[in-house]
Design a protein around this motif. Structure first.
Motif, PDB file in Angstrom:
ATOM      1  N   GLN A   7       0.831  -1.219   0.000  1.00 58.77           N
ATOM      2  CA  GLN A   7       0.000   0.000   0.000  1.00 58.77           C
ATOM      3  C   GLN A   7       0.861   1.263   0.000  1.00 58.77           C
ATOM      4  O   GLN A   7       0.536   2.249  -0.664  1.00 58.77           O
ATOM      5  N   ASP A   8       1.968   1.241   0.757  1.00 55.97           N
ATOM      6  CA  ASP A   8       2.840   2.414   0.847  1.00 55.97           C
ATOM      7  C   ASP A   8       3.661   2.612  -0.432  1.00 55.97           C
ATOM      8  O   ASP A   8       3.822   3.729  -0.915  1.00 55.97           O
ATOM      9  N   LYS A   9       4.182   1.502  -0.958  1.00 57.31           N
ATOM     10  CA  LYS A   9       5.106   1.594  -2.098  1.00 57.31           C
ATOM     11  C   LYS A   9       4.371   1.759  -3.424  1.00 57.31           C
ATOM     12  O   LYS A   9       4.843   2.436  -4.331  1.00 57.31           O
ATOM     13  N   PHE A  10       3.202   1.103  -3.544  1.00 58.56           N
ATOM     14  CA  PHE A  10       2.416   1.173  -4.787  1.00 58.56           C
ATOM     15  C   PHE A  10       0.962   1.501  -4.430  1.00 58.56           C
ATOM     16  O   PHE A  10       0.094   0.628  -4.469  1.00 58.56           O
ATOM     17  N   PRO A  11       0.678   2.775  -4.055  1.00 60.30           N
ATOM     18  CA  PRO A  11      -0.667   3.134  -3.576  1.00 60.30           C
ATOM     19  C   PRO A  11      -1.772   2.894  -4.608  1.00 60.30           C
ATOM     20  O   PRO A  11      -2.937   2.741  -4.239  1.00 60.30           O
ATOM     21  N   ASP A  12      -1.419   2.856  -5.902  1.00 58.53           N
ATOM     22  CA  ASP A  12      -2.432   2.632  -6.946  1.00 58.53           C
ATOM     23  C   ASP A  12      -2.490   1.162  -7.384  1.00 58.53           C
ATOM     24  O   ASP A  12      -2.888   0.852  -8.503  1.00 58.53           O
ATOM     25  N   TYR A  13      -2.104   0.247  -6.482  1.00 54.06           N
ATOM     26  CA  TYR A  13      -2.001  -1.179  -6.856  1.00 54.06           C
ATOM     27  C   TYR A  13      -3.331  -1.780  -7.310  1.00 54.06           C
ATOM     28  O   TYR A  13      -3.363  -2.768  -8.041  1.00 54.06           O
ATOM     29  N   LEU A  14      -4.474  -1.165  -6.879  1.00 53.37           N
ATOM     30  CA  LEU A  14      -5.777  -1.717  -7.259  1.00 53.37           C
ATOM     31  C   LEU A  14      -6.092  -1.487  -8.733  1.00 53.37           C
ATOM     32  O   LEU A  14      -6.862  -2.227  -9.341  1.00 53.37           O
ATOM     33  N   THR A  15      -5.500  -0.451  -9.328  1.00 53.71           N
ATOM     34  CA  THR A  15      -5.779  -0.126 -10.738  1.00 53.71           C
ATOM     35  C   THR A  15      -4.583  -0.385 -11.650  1.00 53.71           C
ATOM     36  O   THR A  15      -4.739  -0.683 -12.824  1.00 53.71           O
ATOM     37  N   VAL A  16      -3.357  -0.260 -11.099  1.00 51.94           N
ATOM     38  CA  VAL A  16      -2.146  -0.485 -11.900  1.00 51.94           C
ATOM     39  C   VAL A  16      -1.350  -1.628 -11.271  1.00 51.94           C
ATOM     40  O   VAL A  16      -0.998  -1.555 -10.092  1.00 51.94           O
ATOM     41  N   SER A  17      -1.060  -2.648 -12.065  1.00 47.31           N
ATOM     42  CA  SER A  17      -0.334  -3.805 -11.522  1.00 47.31           C
ATOM     43  C   SER A  17       1.060  -3.391 -11.051  1.00 47.31           C
ATOM     44  O   SER A  17       1.842  -2.839 -11.838  1.00 47.31           O
ATOM     45  N   PRO A  18       1.403  -3.628  -9.784  1.00 43.30           N
ATOM     46  CA  PRO A  18       2.688  -3.152  -9.258  1.00 43.30           C
ATOM     47  C   PRO A  18       3.876  -3.928  -9.854  1.00 43.30           C
ATOM     48  O   PRO A  18       3.838  -5.162  -9.905  1.00 43.30           O
ATOM     49  N   PRO A  19       4.906  -3.215 -10.287  1.00 41.10           N
ATOM     50  CA  PRO A  19       6.073  -3.887 -10.889  1.00 41.10           C
ATOM     51  C   PRO A  19       7.040  -4.422  -9.822  1.00 41.10           C
ATOM     52  O   PRO A  19       8.146  -3.904  -9.635  1.00 41.10           O
ATOM     53  N   ILE A  20       6.599  -5.462  -9.103  1.00 45.66           N
ATOM     54  CA  ILE A  20       7.479  -6.047  -8.075  1.00 45.66           C
ATOM     55  C   ILE A  20       8.453  -6.974  -8.791  1.00 45.66           C
ATOM     56  O   ILE A  20       8.089  -8.081  -9.202  1.00 45.66           O
ATOM     57  N   GLY A  21       9.679  -6.523  -8.968  1.00 48.30           N
ATOM     58  CA  GLY A  21      10.665  -7.341  -9.671  1.00 48.30           C
ATOM     59  C   GLY A  21      11.311  -8.360  -8.753  1.00 48.30           C
ATOM     60  O   GLY A  21      11.389  -9.543  -9.065  1.00 48.30           O
ATOM     61  N   ASP A  22      11.756  -7.878  -7.597  1.00 53.38           N
ATOM     62  CA  ASP A  22      12.484  -8.748  -6.665  1.00 53.38           C
ATOM     63  C   ASP A  22      11.650  -8.913  -5.401  1.00 53.38           C
ATOM     64  O   ASP A  22      11.674  -8.069  -4.502  1.00 53.38           O
ATOM     65  N   LEU A  23      10.886  -9.988  -5.341  1.00 58.09           N
ATOM     66  CA  LEU A  23       9.988 -10.206  -4.205  1.00 58.09           C
ATOM     67  C   LEU A  23      10.765 -10.459  -2.917  1.00 58.09           C
ATOM     68  O   LEU A  23      10.318 -10.110  -1.831  1.00 58.09           O
ATOM     69  N   GLN A  24      11.949 -11.055  -3.051  1.00 60.27           N
ATOM     70  CA  GLN A  24      12.780 -11.324  -1.872  1.00 60.27           C
ATOM     71  C   GLN A  24      13.178 -10.002  -1.197  1.00 60.27           C
ATOM     72  O   GLN A  24      13.100  -9.867   0.024  1.00 60.27           O
ATOM     73  N   ALA A  25      13.601  -9.025  -2.033  1.00 60.63           N
ATOM     74  CA  ALA A  25      13.981  -7.702  -1.503  1.00 60.63           C
ATOM     75  C   ALA A  25      12.756  -7.007  -0.902  1.00 60.63           C
ATOM     76  O   ALA A  25      12.840  -6.362   0.151  1.00 60.63           O
ATOM     77  N   PHE A  26      11.617  -7.161  -1.579  1.00 61.82           N
ATOM     78  CA  PHE A  26      10.356  -6.576  -1.107  1.00 61.82           C
ATOM     79  C   PHE A  26      10.001  -7.142   0.270  1.00 61.82           C
ATOM     80  O   PHE A  26       9.618  -6.409   1.185  1.00 61.82           O
ATOM     81  N   TYR A  27      10.179  -8.453   0.446  1.00 61.35           N
ATOM     82  CA  TYR A  27       9.903  -9.122   1.726  1.00 61.35           C
ATOM     83  C   TYR A  27      10.842  -8.593   2.815  1.00 61.35           C
ATOM     84  O   TYR A  27      10.414  -8.294   3.929  1.00 61.35           O
TER      85      TYR A  27
END
Length: 653
Positions: A246-266
């Motif tokens: 929610q903080d990093k990609f506030p528009d995630y409901l309408t625009v697919s978030p470009p999470i490239g590295d899920l490990q780093a995101f975690y």
């Protein structure tokens, strides 16, 4: 054999009953001729059905490979029963002989029977006398040439050459067909099971490879197999992941978030959870909203899961893994009923706000509800167990999970028995535990920086090393680019799988690319190379598949040379090897067998000319077709063994 005898007996009885009814009707005694005709028609229908099913089963069984060990056990079982009819459950021990001078198989039951007679009846009978009595009662059969009693009471069994030759011909004509298993049972295998938002690492390698191979084995043997991936896709960690999303990609409901590295995101979300109190509170609120099925939070959860799924699938594609996703979330709605069932049966105690279940024989209880009202791994594993037993109707359940979870699973399985979900005498529920992967320093396998080794990096390193090895052998100069690529993937992934499967899964094993890519010794590299050499023998003699098929129907496999005889017997041990693994789930036995088969073939090939050539011109002067058929039978069994292990051989290497 017992099954066929039963059906034949029923056919005889039905035939006699039809004759009786015919006579009964002809005499005019029956007051209800119509009823008599109906009964007669039913009996005839049943008779025809039985005859047809018996023919079908006979046809199937004649195409199946025979488990020679099982045949000998039946023969010696009957002999012991005839010799000692009052003896309950006498020991039945039949094993392949380790040396040719002791025959082909040995029955070593006499020593055990001697001990039983001494203990239960106080009769002192020397084992040799018992062996003589057993031998006198051996029933007529098609497989034993002769028996000899050796030493204190060992019964050495010599097989008939024509029997072995006939079985090899059947294998060549019908292919590798497993022995019939009777009723088709359902097997549920739980394996791989990575966690969402975390990358698959070397620790997932063993579960994935071992589980896939077990599934292939049970499928080959004729079982109905359900392959399940028990993903870690539910729980409190999703609160912090969704809050961070929610903080990093506030528009995630309408625009697919470009999470490239899920490990780093975690890692970022975990750092914030550990250091920011406000973020931690929001994360807990997100968990509550997710578990109450708020649509926005379900969408966020699905987005995170989809990123992980794509990464997992890359690895499954590389390793040729087939699996159905059924994560913890699948069982979430069932957990409330599981807790109620344990409460209703009086198994739940409250301990410091938690609801726990004590299982007799296990000191640590299962926690099925936490003090905050949430569920645990114990709850989800109990829900999964019940669903697999009661909804999927599994006859055999196998959990391919590391040894560290042994006590947990033993407790869960015991709880399932305690509450009456299954009877272990009827349903088999097994934890196929395995040890950890070690580095060459004999410590847990890590990167140089101390991180866990990512599985995708390991597979890419395997591809690079396999290509280096092939180029060292100058294979790039004789293979086409397509053949070289096929050989690279076959060697890389085959070697990684075989290195794991060739070790007893209960032990830890040392991961070493140098050892697994060595083309000497018990490695996939050696076996794959041996296989391509065997397949090339007929090709270089200009003998195609059609000619081999024709020869298999017409040629008698001569087994006069000791190396021909040794190879023929080794080939036919394949069904008993598979039967052993179906019982103990230890796949290294198959690897040991394939290595023994390859080395036995080398002995045969070095001693017996398959194709004879003119020494001056190199022209083929004679093809010993029965020996080429032995080559073909060896390759056919090796190919099926590779298939069960998940290894893809190539025609040219």
């Amino acid at each position: 054999a017992t099954h066929f005898a039963f059906q034949e007996n029923e056919i005889k009885l039905l035939t006699a009953e039809i004759e009786r009814l015919k006579n009964f009707g002809c005499l005019g005694v029956s007051p209800n001729l119509e009823g008599l005709r109906d009964e007669n028609a039913k009996l005839k229908y049943r008779l025809n059905f039985l005859k047809k099913s018996l023919q079908e089963e006979r046809s199937k069984s004649t195409k199946s490979m025979i488990n020679i060990n099982s045949c000998l056990q039946e023969i010696f079982g009957a002999a012991i029963q005839a010799a000692y009819p009052d003896l309950e459950n006498p020991p039945l021990v039949v094993t392949p002989s380790q040396q040719p001078k002791f025959g082909d198989y040995q029955c070593n039951s006499a020593m055990g029977i001697s001990q039983i007679l001494l203990k239960t009846r106080e009769q002192k009978v020397i084992p040799r006398e018992i062996a003589e009595k057993i031998v006198k009662n051996i029933p007529a059969n098609e497989c034993i040439e002769k028996v000899e009693i050796a030493g204190p009471g060992f019964i050495n069994v010599h097989l008939r050459k024509d029997f072995v030759s006939k079985q090899l011909s059947s294998l060549l004509i019908n292919g590798v067909q497993p022995p019939a298993i009777g009723k088709r049972k359902k097997v549920v295998v739980d394996f791989s099971s990575p966690n969402i938002a975390k990358e698959m690492h070397v620790g997932h390698l063993r579960s994935t490879i071992i589980g896939e191979s077990m599934c292939r084995l049970f499928e080959f043997a004729g079982y109905d197999v359900l392959r399940l991936n028990h993903l870690g896709d539910w729980g409190t960690q999703f609160g912090m992941l969704i809050a961070h999303l929610q903080d990093k990609f506030p528009d995630y409901l309408t625009v697919s978030p470009p999470i490239g590295d899920l490990q780093a995101f975690y890692k970022e979300s975990k750092r914030r959870f550990d250091t920011e109190e406000e973020f931690k509170k929001r994360a807990y609120q997100c968990v509550v909203l997710l578990q109450s099925k708020n649509p926005d939070f379900i969408k966020a959860w699905n987005l995170i899961c989809d990123v992980s799924r794509r990464e997992f699938q890359k690895i499954y594609n590389c390793l040729d893994i087939t699996i159905i996703e059924r994560g913890e979330s699948f069982y979430h709605e069932m957990m409330k009923d599981i807790v109620k069932e344990f409460e209703d049966k009086g198994f739940v105690q409250v301990d410091d706000g938690r609801k726990v279940v004590f299982v007799p024989g296990f000191p640590v209880p299962l926690t099925i509800v936490k003090s905050d009202g949430g569920y645990t791994y114990d709850t989800s594993d109990l829900a999964a167990l019940k669903h697999r037993l009661c909804e999927e109707k599994g006859d055999i359940l196998i959990y391919v999970v590391d040894s560290g979870q042994s006590v947990h699973f033993q407790t869960v399985f015991a709880a399932g028995q305690m509450i009456g979900w299954y009877d272990p005498k009827v349903t088999r529920v097994a934890h196929a535990a395995f040890g950890v992967v070690l580095g060459e320093d004999k410590k847990k396998f890590k990167t140089r920086s101390g991180d866990t080794v990512r599985l995708i990096d390991l597979l890419e390193e395997g591809l690079k090393r396999a290509m280096d090895k092939l180029k060292d052998k100058e294979r790039d100069k004789v293979l086409t680019p397509e053949e070289l690529k096929a050989a690279q993937t076959s060697v890389a992934f085959g070697c990684i799988k075989y290195a794991d499967l060739s070790h007893n899964r209960l032990n830890d094993y040392v991961f070493s690319f140098d050892k697994m890519l060595d083309d000497r010794g018990n490695t996939a590299a050696y076996l794959l190379y041996a296989f391509t050499r065997i397949r090339a023998i007929a090709r270089l003699a200009n003998i195609d598949e059609q000619m081999l098929r024709k020869a298999a129907r017409e040629e008698v496999l001569v087994l006069d040379h000791e190396k021909e005889w040794k190879l023929g017997k080794c080939i036919l041990r394949f069904p008993e090897i598979l039967q052993k693994i179906l019982e103990d789930l230890l796949l290294h036995t198959l690897c040991d067998y394939l290595y023994e088969l390859a080395t036995t073939f080398t002995e045969f090939y070095d001693s017996c000319y398959c194709v004879e050539k003119d020494r001056q011109t190199g022209q083929i002067v004679k093809v010993n077709m029965w020996r080429l058929l032995l080559c073909e039978a060896t390759a056919t069994v090796m190919a099926k063994g590779f298939d069960i292990l998940g290894i893809k051989p190539v025609q040219r290497m």
